[in-house]
Scaffold this motif. Structure first.
Motif, PDB file in Angstrom:
ATOM      1  N   VAL A   1       0.854  -1.181   0.000  1.00 43.54           N
ATOM      2  CA  VAL A   1       0.000   0.000   0.000  1.00 43.54           C
ATOM      3  C   VAL A   1       0.891   1.232   0.000  1.00 43.54           C
ATOM      4  CG1 VAL A   1      -1.919  -1.114   1.178  1.00 43.54           C
ATOM      5  CG2 VAL A   1      -0.183   0.059   2.515  1.00 43.54           C
ATOM      6  N   ASN A   2       0.354   2.325  -0.532  1.00 40.21           N
ATOM      7  CA  ASN A   2       1.162   3.542  -0.531  1.00 40.21           C
ATOM      8  C   ASN A   2       1.091   4.218   0.839  1.00 40.21           C
ATOM      9  OD1 ASN A   2      -1.182   5.140  -0.426  1.00 40.21           O
ATOM     10  ND2 ASN A   2      -1.309   5.219  -2.659  1.00 40.21           N
ATOM     11  N   ARG A   3       1.948   5.157   1.064  1.00 42.90           N
ATOM     12  CA  ARG A   3       2.069   5.812   2.364  1.00 42.90           C
ATOM     13  C   ARG A   3       0.793   6.551   2.751  1.00 42.90           C
ATOM     14  NH1 ARG A   3       5.106   5.055   6.809  1.00 42.90           N
ATOM     15  NH2 ARG A   3       4.613   6.763   8.168  1.00 42.90           N
TER      16      ARG A   3
ATOM     17  N   GLU B   1      -2.331   5.887   1.926  1.00 37.59           N
ATOM     18  CA  GLU B   1      -3.349   4.942   2.365  1.00 37.59           C
ATOM     19  C   GLU B   1      -3.024   4.390   3.756  1.00 37.59           C
ATOM     20  OE1 GLU B   1      -5.320   0.697   0.943  1.00 37.59           O
ATOM     21  OE2 GLU B   1      -4.144   1.874  -0.493  1.00 37.59           O
ATOM     22  N   PHE B   2      -1.752   4.130   4.004  1.00 36.82           N
ATOM     23  CA  PHE B   2      -1.326   3.645   5.315  1.00 36.82           C
ATOM     24  C   PHE B   2      -1.625   4.681   6.396  1.00 36.82           C
ATOM     25  CE2 PHE B   2       1.869   3.340   8.666  1.00 36.82           C
ATOM     26  CZ  PHE B   2       1.702   2.022   9.064  1.00 36.82           C
ATOM     27  N   ASP B   3      -1.303   5.946   6.124  1.00 45.89           N
ATOM     28  CA  ASP B   3      -1.552   7.013   7.103  1.00 45.89           C
ATOM     29  C   ASP B   3      -3.040   7.177   7.388  1.00 45.89           C
ATOM     30  OD1 ASP B   3       1.151   7.494   7.360  1.00 45.89           O
ATOM     31  OD2 ASP B   3       1.166   9.175   5.945  1.00 45.89           O
ATOM     32  N   VAL B   4      -3.875   7.083   6.355  1.00 47.09           N
ATOM     33  CA  VAL B   4      -5.320   7.197   6.543  1.00 47.09           C
ATOM     34  C   VAL B   4      -5.815   6.067   7.442  1.00 47.09           C
ATOM     35  CG1 VAL B   4      -7.543   6.976   5.368  1.00 47.09           C
ATOM     36  CG2 VAL B   4      -5.797   8.485   4.432  1.00 47.09           C
ATOM     37  N   GLN B   5      -5.377   4.851   7.164  1.00 51.00           N
ATOM     38  CA  GLN B   5      -5.822   3.711   7.961  1.00 51.00           C
ATOM     39  C   GLN B   5      -5.317   3.809   9.398  1.00 51.00           C
ATOM     40  OE1 GLN B   5      -8.120   1.453   7.154  1.00 51.00           O
ATOM     41  NE2 GLN B   5      -8.326   2.677   5.297  1.00 51.00           N
ATOM     42  N   THR B   6      -4.126   4.365   9.594  1.00 48.81           N
ATOM     43  CA  THR B   6      -3.599   4.564  10.946  1.00 48.81           C
ATOM     44  C   THR B   6      -4.484   5.530  11.721  1.00 48.81           C
ATOM     45  OG1 THR B   6      -1.349   4.144  10.181  1.00 48.81           O
ATOM     46  CG2 THR B   6      -1.581   5.311  12.272  1.00 48.81           C
ATOM     47  N   GLN B   7      -4.910   6.616  11.082  1.00 55.57           N
ATOM     48  CA  GLN B   7      -5.785   7.590  11.734  1.00 55.57           C
ATOM     49  C   GLN B   7      -7.150   6.973  12.049  1.00 55.57           C
ATOM     50  OE1 GLN B   7      -5.001  10.560  12.975  1.00 55.57           O
ATOM     51  NE2 GLN B   7      -2.926   9.999  12.390  1.00 55.57           N
ATOM     52  N   VAL B   8      -7.662   6.169  11.142  1.00 51.34           N
ATOM     53  CA  VAL B   8      -8.945   5.484  11.393  1.00 51.34           C
ATOM     54  C   VAL B   8      -8.801   4.576  12.608  1.00 51.34           C
ATOM     55  CG1 VAL B   8     -10.549   3.758  10.480  1.00 51.34           C
ATOM     56  CG2 VAL B   8      -9.764   5.624   9.020  1.00 51.34           C
ATOM     57  N   LEU B   9      -7.695   3.861  12.689  1.00 50.20           N
ATOM     58  CA  LEU B   9      -7.461   2.971  13.820  1.00 50.20           C
ATOM     59  C   LEU B   9      -7.363   3.743  15.133  1.00 50.20           C
ATOM     60  CD1 LEU B   9      -6.919   0.140  14.896  1.00 50.20           C
ATOM     61  CD2 LEU B   9      -4.506   0.464  14.320  1.00 50.20           C
ATOM     62  N   VAL B  10      -6.675   4.871  15.129  1.00 53.10           N
ATOM     63  CA  VAL B  10      -6.552   5.688  16.342  1.00 53.10           C
ATOM     64  C   VAL B  10      -7.933   6.166  16.793  1.00 53.10           C
ATOM     65  CG1 VAL B  10      -5.708   7.919  17.204  1.00 53.10           C
ATOM     66  CG2 VAL B  10      -4.172   6.402  15.941  1.00 53.10           C
ATOM     67  N   ARG B  11      -8.743   6.667  15.858  1.00 48.94           N
ATOM     68  CA  ARG B  11     -10.094   7.126  16.217  1.00 48.94           C
ATOM     69  C   ARG B  11     -10.952   5.980  16.737  1.00 48.94           C
ATOM     70  NH1 ARG B  11      -9.600  10.171  11.403  1.00 48.94           N
ATOM     71  NH2 ARG B  11     -10.911   8.650  10.327  1.00 48.94           N
ATOM     72  N   THR B  12     -10.822   4.822  16.125  1.00 46.34           N
ATOM     73  CA  THR B  12     -11.597   3.662  16.562  1.00 46.34           C
ATOM     74  C   THR B  12     -11.203   3.255  17.975  1.00 46.34           C
ATOM     75  OG1 THR B  12     -11.775   2.909  14.279  1.00 46.34           O
ATOM     76  CG2 THR B  12     -12.186   1.277  15.997  1.00 46.34           C
ATOM     77  N   ARG B  13      -9.924   3.275  18.273  1.00 46.20           N
ATOM     78  CA  ARG B  13      -9.464   2.924  19.624  1.00 46.20           C
ATOM     79  C   ARG B  13      -9.943   3.936  20.654  1.00 46.20           C
ATOM     80  NH1 ARG B  13      -3.541   0.767  17.980  1.00 46.20           N
ATOM     81  NH2 ARG B  13      -4.192  -1.339  17.460  1.00 46.20           N
ATOM     82  N   GLU B  14      -9.962   5.219  20.268  1.00 41.85           N
ATOM     83  CA  GLU B  14     -10.467   6.244  21.183  1.00 41.85           C
ATOM     84  C   GLU B  14     -11.951   6.007  21.475  1.00 41.85           C
ATOM     85  OE1 GLU B  14      -9.507   9.862  19.151  1.00 41.85           O
ATOM     86  OE2 GLU B  14      -7.422   9.845  19.831  1.00 41.85           O
ATOM     87  N   LYS B  15     -12.721   5.693  20.443  1.00 45.55           N
ATOM     88  CA  LYS B  15     -14.149   5.425  20.641  1.00 45.55           C
ATOM     89  C   LYS B  15     -14.352   4.184  21.499  1.00 45.55           C
ATOM     90  CE  LYS B  15     -15.772   7.577  16.387  1.00 45.55           C
ATOM     91  NZ  LYS B  15     -16.428   7.358  15.082  1.00 45.55           N
ATOM     92  N   LEU B  16     -13.535   3.164  21.283  1.00 45.44           N
ATOM     93  CA  LEU B  16     -13.630   1.945  22.077  1.00 45.44           C
ATOM     94  C   LEU B  16     -13.323   2.235  23.545  1.00 45.44           C
ATOM     95  CD1 LEU B  16     -13.990  -1.098  22.338  1.00 45.44           C
ATOM     96  CD2 LEU B  16     -11.562  -1.346  21.756  1.00 45.44           C
ATOM     97  N   ALA B  17     -12.286   3.033  23.792  1.00 43.53           N
ATOM     98  CA  ALA B  17     -11.941   3.380  25.174  1.00 43.53           C
ATOM     99  C   ALA B  17     -13.092   4.147  25.834  1.00 43.53           C
ATOM    100  CB  ALA B  17     -10.656   4.209  25.215  1.00 43.53           C
ATOM    101  N   LEU B  18     -13.720   5.059  25.092  1.00 42.80           N
ATOM    102  CA  LEU B  18     -14.858   5.815  25.618  1.00 42.80           C
ATOM    103  C   LEU B  18     -16.020   4.881  25.940  1.00 42.80           C
ATOM    104  CD1 LEU B  18     -16.275   8.494  26.233  1.00 42.80           C
ATOM    105  CD2 LEU B  18     -16.916   8.594  23.826  1.00 42.80           C
ATOM    106  N   LEU B  19     -16.307   3.977  25.038  1.00 46.96           N
ATOM    107  CA  LEU B  19     -17.405   3.033  25.274  1.00 46.96           C
ATOM    108  C   LEU B  19     -17.107   2.120  26.466  1.00 46.96           C
ATOM    109  CD1 LEU B  19     -18.351   2.091  21.608  1.00 46.96           C
ATOM    110  CD2 LEU B  19     -19.710   3.415  23.227  1.00 46.96           C
TER     111      LEU B  19
END
Length: 107
Positions: free
Chosen positions: A47-49, A51-69
């Motif tokens: 994957v290009n950089r 796309e990797f950076d976008v997926q990393t940001q999605v993962l960070v946001r998902t983890r933040e939402k999971l921690a909140l839940l």
């Protein structure tokens, strides 16, 4: 996928490193090197950089939402056990130092 310009640059570097007799074959060698490089790189499913950076940001946001839940669930379970009203948990209550790698429990 890697940028076509980078593949051309690598192909030229390989061609330039070849002996003079082989280098004279020029276009044929460059085309063959480009074909082999593209085939090998596409098999690697890179994957290009961006796309990797976008997926990393999605993962960070998902983890933040999971921690909140998880905090909200803990608060609700704690209040249910004591019989009092549940307390609302806001995103500000979740630490910004949420670990990037979640704890894995082996049961």
């Amino acid at each position: 996928m890697i940028d076509a310009k980078k593949i051309e640059q690598i192909a030229r570097q390989v061609q330039d490193s070849l002996p003079q007799g082989i280098r004279n074959l020029g276009d044929d060698v460059e085309k063959k090197i480009r074909q082999v490089l593209q085939a090998q790189l596409s098999r690697m499913e890179l994957v290009n950089r961006d796309e990797f950076d976008v997926q990393t940001q999605v993962l960070v946001r998902t983890r933040e939402k999971l921690a909140l839940l998880e905090k909200r669930l803990d608060a609700l379970e704690g209040k249910q056990a004591t019989g009092s009203e549940p307390q609302e948990v806001s995103p500000a209550d979740v630490s910004s130092e949420t670990p990037i790698v979640p704890d894995v429990k082996n049961d």
